[in-house]
Design a protein around this motif. Sequence first.
Motif, PDB file in Angstrom:
ATOM      1  N   ARG A  53       0.832  -1.213   0.000  1.00  0.00           N
ATOM      2  CA  ARG A  53       0.000   0.000   0.000  1.00  0.00           C
ATOM      3  C   ARG A  53       0.866   1.263   0.000  1.00  0.00           C
ATOM      4  O   ARG A  53       0.517   2.271  -0.614  1.00  0.00           O
ATOM      5  CB  ARG A  53      -0.908  -0.030   1.233  1.00  0.00           C
ATOM      6  CG  ARG A  53      -1.975   1.035   1.222  1.00  0.00           C
ATOM      7  CD  ARG A  53      -3.034   0.768   2.262  1.00  0.00           C
ATOM      8  NE  ARG A  53      -3.988   1.863   2.300  1.00  0.00           N
ATOM      9  CZ  ARG A  53      -3.816   2.931   3.045  1.00  0.00           C
ATOM     10  NH1 ARG A  53      -2.748   3.065   3.812  1.00  0.00           N
ATOM     11  NH2 ARG A  53      -4.727   3.913   3.028  1.00  0.00           N
ATOM     12  N   ARG A 100       3.078   1.099  -3.527  1.00  0.00           N
ATOM     13  CA  ARG A 100       2.245   1.074  -4.735  1.00  0.00           C
ATOM     14  C   ARG A 100       2.930   0.493  -5.975  1.00  0.00           C
ATOM     15  O   ARG A 100       3.119   1.205  -6.978  1.00  0.00           O
ATOM     16  CB  ARG A 100       1.755   2.487  -5.078  1.00  0.00           C
ATOM     17  CG  ARG A 100       1.118   3.218  -3.923  1.00  0.00           C
ATOM     18  CD  ARG A 100      -0.360   3.259  -4.112  1.00  0.00           C
ATOM     19  NE  ARG A 100      -1.021   3.515  -2.858  1.00  0.00           N
ATOM     20  CZ  ARG A 100      -2.105   4.270  -2.728  1.00  0.00           C
ATOM     21  NH1 ARG A 100      -2.629   4.836  -3.773  1.00  0.00           N
ATOM     22  NH2 ARG A 100      -2.680   4.414  -1.561  1.00  0.00           N
ATOM     23  N   GLU A 114      -9.219   6.209   7.247  1.00  0.00           N
ATOM     24  CA  GLU A 114      -8.290   6.613   6.190  1.00  0.00           C
ATOM     25  C   GLU A 114      -8.408   8.112   5.930  1.00  0.00           C
ATOM     26  O   GLU A 114      -7.410   8.835   5.859  1.00  0.00           O
ATOM     27  CB  GLU A 114      -8.604   5.841   4.904  1.00  0.00           C
ATOM     28  CG  GLU A 114      -7.599   6.040   3.795  1.00  0.00           C
ATOM     29  CD  GLU A 114      -8.019   5.352   2.496  1.00  0.00           C
ATOM     30  OE1 GLU A 114      -7.173   4.706   1.888  1.00  0.00           O
ATOM     31  OE2 GLU A 114      -9.200   5.475   2.096  1.00  0.00           O
ATOM     32  N   MET A 118      -5.712  11.113   6.975  1.00  0.00           N
ATOM     33  CA  MET A 118      -5.146  11.863   5.848  1.00  0.00           C
ATOM     34  C   MET A 118      -4.921  13.323   6.249  1.00  0.00           C
ATOM     35  O   MET A 118      -3.975  13.968   5.809  1.00  0.00           O
ATOM     36  CB  MET A 118      -6.112  11.774   4.666  1.00  0.00           C
ATOM     37  CG  MET A 118      -5.449  11.672   3.317  1.00  0.00           C
ATOM     38  SD  MET A 118      -6.641  11.648   2.002  1.00  0.00           S
ATOM     39  CE  MET A 118      -7.228   9.991   2.056  1.00  0.00           C
ATOM     40  N   GLY A 168       0.621  14.575  -0.443  1.00  0.00           N
ATOM     41  CA  GLY A 168       0.008  13.455  -1.191  1.00  0.00           C
ATOM     42  C   GLY A 168      -0.136  12.193  -0.357  1.00  0.00           C
ATOM     43  O   GLY A 168      -0.030  11.089  -0.883  1.00  0.00           O
ATOM     44  N   TYR A 169      -0.381  12.354   0.935  1.00  0.00           N
ATOM     45  CA  TYR A 169      -0.538  11.192   1.816  1.00  0.00           C
ATOM     46  C   TYR A 169      -1.923  10.582   1.616  1.00  0.00           C
ATOM     47  O   TYR A 169      -2.912  11.297   1.460  1.00  0.00           O
ATOM     48  CB  TYR A 169      -0.350  11.620   3.275  1.00  0.00           C
ATOM     49  CG  TYR A 169      -0.423  10.499   4.277  1.00  0.00           C
ATOM     50  CD1 TYR A 169       0.461   9.431   4.206  1.00  0.00           C
ATOM     51  CD2 TYR A 169      -1.380  10.504   5.292  1.00  0.00           C
ATOM     52  CE1 TYR A 169       0.396   8.396   5.126  1.00  0.00           C
ATOM     53  CE2 TYR A 169      -1.444   9.471   6.219  1.00  0.00           C
ATOM     54  CZ  TYR A 169      -0.554   8.422   6.124  1.00  0.00           C
ATOM     55  OH  TYR A 169      -0.622   7.397   7.036  1.00  0.00           O
ATOM     56  N   TRP A 170      -1.976   9.259   1.588  1.00  0.00           N
ATOM     57  CA  TRP A 170      -3.241   8.597   1.284  1.00  0.00           C
ATOM     58  C   TRP A 170      -3.941   8.017   2.511  1.00  0.00           C
ATOM     59  O   TRP A 170      -4.869   7.227   2.389  1.00  0.00           O
ATOM     60  CB  TRP A 170      -3.031   7.514   0.240  1.00  0.00           C
ATOM     61  CG  TRP A 170      -1.860   6.619   0.568  1.00  0.00           C
ATOM     62  CD1 TRP A 170      -1.828   5.585   1.412  1.00  0.00           C
ATOM     63  CD2 TRP A 170      -0.541   6.738   0.048  1.00  0.00           C
ATOM     64  NE1 TRP A 170      -0.588   5.042   1.474  1.00  0.00           N
ATOM     65  CE2 TRP A 170       0.235   5.735   0.639  1.00  0.00           C
ATOM     66  CE3 TRP A 170       0.074   7.629  -0.858  1.00  0.00           C
ATOM     67  CZ2 TRP A 170       1.595   5.576   0.364  1.00  0.00           C
ATOM     68  CZ3 TRP A 170       1.416   7.461  -1.133  1.00  0.00           C
ATOM     69  CH2 TRP A 170       2.171   6.443  -0.535  1.00  0.00           C
TER      70      TRP A 170
END
Lengths: 428, 341
Positions: A214, A217, B158, B162, B170-172
């Motif tokens: 994850r 990627r 999530e 974030m 750009g952290y998911w």
Amino acid sequence: MKLKLALLAASMLTAAGPAAADLTFPMLSYRTGAYANNGIPFADGYHDYLTLVNERDGGIGGEKIRITECETAYNTEKGVECYESTKGEGALIYQPLSTGITYQIIPKATADGIAIHSMGYGRTSAADGKVFKWVFNYPGTYWDAASVMVKHIIDVEGGDVSGKTIALLYHNSAYGKEPIRTLEELSKKHGFKLQLLAVDHPGLEQKSQWLEIRRSRPDYVLMWGWGAMNPTAIQEAANVRYPMDHFIGVWWSGSENDVKQAGDRADGYKAVTFHGVGDDYPIYDDLKTHVTDKGLAAGAGDQLGTVLYNRGMYAAMLAVEAAKTAQEIHGTAAIDAAMMRDGMEALEITEEKMAALGLPGFGPAFSVSCADHGGPGIGMIQQWDAKAGEYTIITDQIEPDREVIGPLIEEDASAFAAEAGIEPRACE
Amino acid sequence: MSIEALNLIEVLINGLMAGVMYALVALGFVLIFKSSGIFNYAQGVMALFAAMTLVGLQTGQVPFAHLLNAITGMHVTHFGWNMPSGLAILLTLGVMVGLAFLVERLVLKHLVNQEPIILFMATIGLAFFLEGFGDLMWTAEIKQLDVGLPGGLSEWFEGASMALADPEAGYWGMYVDKLDVTAAVVAALLVISLTLFSQYTRAGRALRAVADDHQAALSVGISLRFIWVMVWSIAGLVALVAGIMWGSKTGVQTSLSLIALKALPVLMLGGFTSIPGAIVGGLIIGAGEKLFEYFVTSDAFHGLTGFNIDATENWFAYVLALLFLVFRPQGLFGDRIIERV
């Protein structure tokens, strides 16, 4: 009185032992233990096909097949014990369905003069018939599988994978590590980055690996798993929303067992295969008439048409065809292990032969030779359709990159020959 | 917060969650060891058997169908019902209580006053028997287990996590499996219930008395056999819970029994006789193994040492447990055993 008893005992022993003319096919199967759910359908397919040949054709060339099943529980030590306990019964061929067991019995079978057919598993370099006279792994090897998977990715990516990352999620065992060498070479050739992620046996806990996937990627994930590792990985992939059509398993990670637990979320998962899927083949009518309807099915008769059942059936079919070839070569129906080996080395599978056997288009046409025990290594990609609950073949036959694999096989086989003190045979 | 720090927190959270899953299995071991001094080798197989029974009942599978069909020539596989999960769980619990009764009647009763090693060997035999019996009863095929528990990535978590990072980075967001959260809640409820049971009920007090001293408990009229049935029944309940959680994650398959391997370091670390010890031990093992794996597989570690190390979790858990044993041989919460010689 003593004489009568001795005669009685002798007659009982004769009755209990194998009939002299029987063709003995030992089955080193696993219907128990941690990998039973995969071992059962394969064993059922193998057993049922041999039963079909006995029932429908009266055996091979008029000689009945005697099946001696020995339970290995996918345990290498038990597998070796099974080999030792069955080899003296006139065993013609061993197909242990375990890379670990195969590695252990290669030197033993070579010394005993009994052929091993590790179909799509075992030691990849056994494809080199000059070194491995008694070992065969046609119609394809692990390294072929790795190459076919990469070729499929290249095709999907429009011909270029440079700069992409391909991760290999592998069972941390001799089996799981097999493709690494090939993938390293392919990564150099095609310019992709190879990421290695090992999963320890039995693979029930893979959180670390999927967190890593994850985070990093990778563009594609290849899986070299077996048993519980497969469904767990597919479930975790679904959990982290990894695109299923970028997740590709080797042929031992592509059965119905592997995708069931993830349900609809497994839709689109891919795996490489070297044979057809489903039960839409004429042979299934014969199996119904001569085996299942007569109550002779090896198991519950509920595995027919599954991926691993088909594979077991295919393995048995190739063994039977090799036995027929051996009978033709030597002009006798009562073949021994050395003759069987000759039959395997002269085996020729054509499309016509496959159609005549009730399996049209099921597997590739190929021929085995003195130097090439590995077959063409052709693979196809199958994809899981969760709604229909079945795999479908989505590609044509893909040829492996033998330019890369050939030298690797030669290198590994030469190293084995040097280590084992084997003088490679001259093959014309 | 930097992405590296957030990644580390994510690994820690997931490690703790994994630890709870290990602790669920360890709890069953603790219950039986605490009350009878038996290390129940069959605990993992009990979890497998419970999960197989649950799926079998849920899906209306005919038990021993293969055997029946082979003997009678029939072809029956299913009764044709789909049982509600709650009812199936209750009936499975009933089966586990029945199993406890049979174990006491057929195995333990005959081994009273035997050495602990004899009882341990008996549980090894029980494990092999139960595994084969389960296969025969429900078949060894992989089965899908769905009792309606939530699973998969928590999108709420999530999204919330974030926001902890710089929007430009750009952290998911962090990954947490809803099934793991459910397991944590269930484990907490289980520990609270077991603690209340042992502290405030008559049967629970009897159980503690037996755990402290068999002979003394017997002398005041406590039935050892009743306590054993009770304790094996509770261990059956814990096995069922572990079977549901692990089975929902991996499917119900024969290798599920191997989850016991994950419980052993937890027991060594937390102590064989402490219920809270199983939880704390699980959390330490889970977090420790995940953080170690994260550290040694990082590019930084590889750059520093040149080593490529992976798949550390199985052995690291045992190393961690052994390190604790050096300083506390009885585990963190285990009873200190002093024997006069």
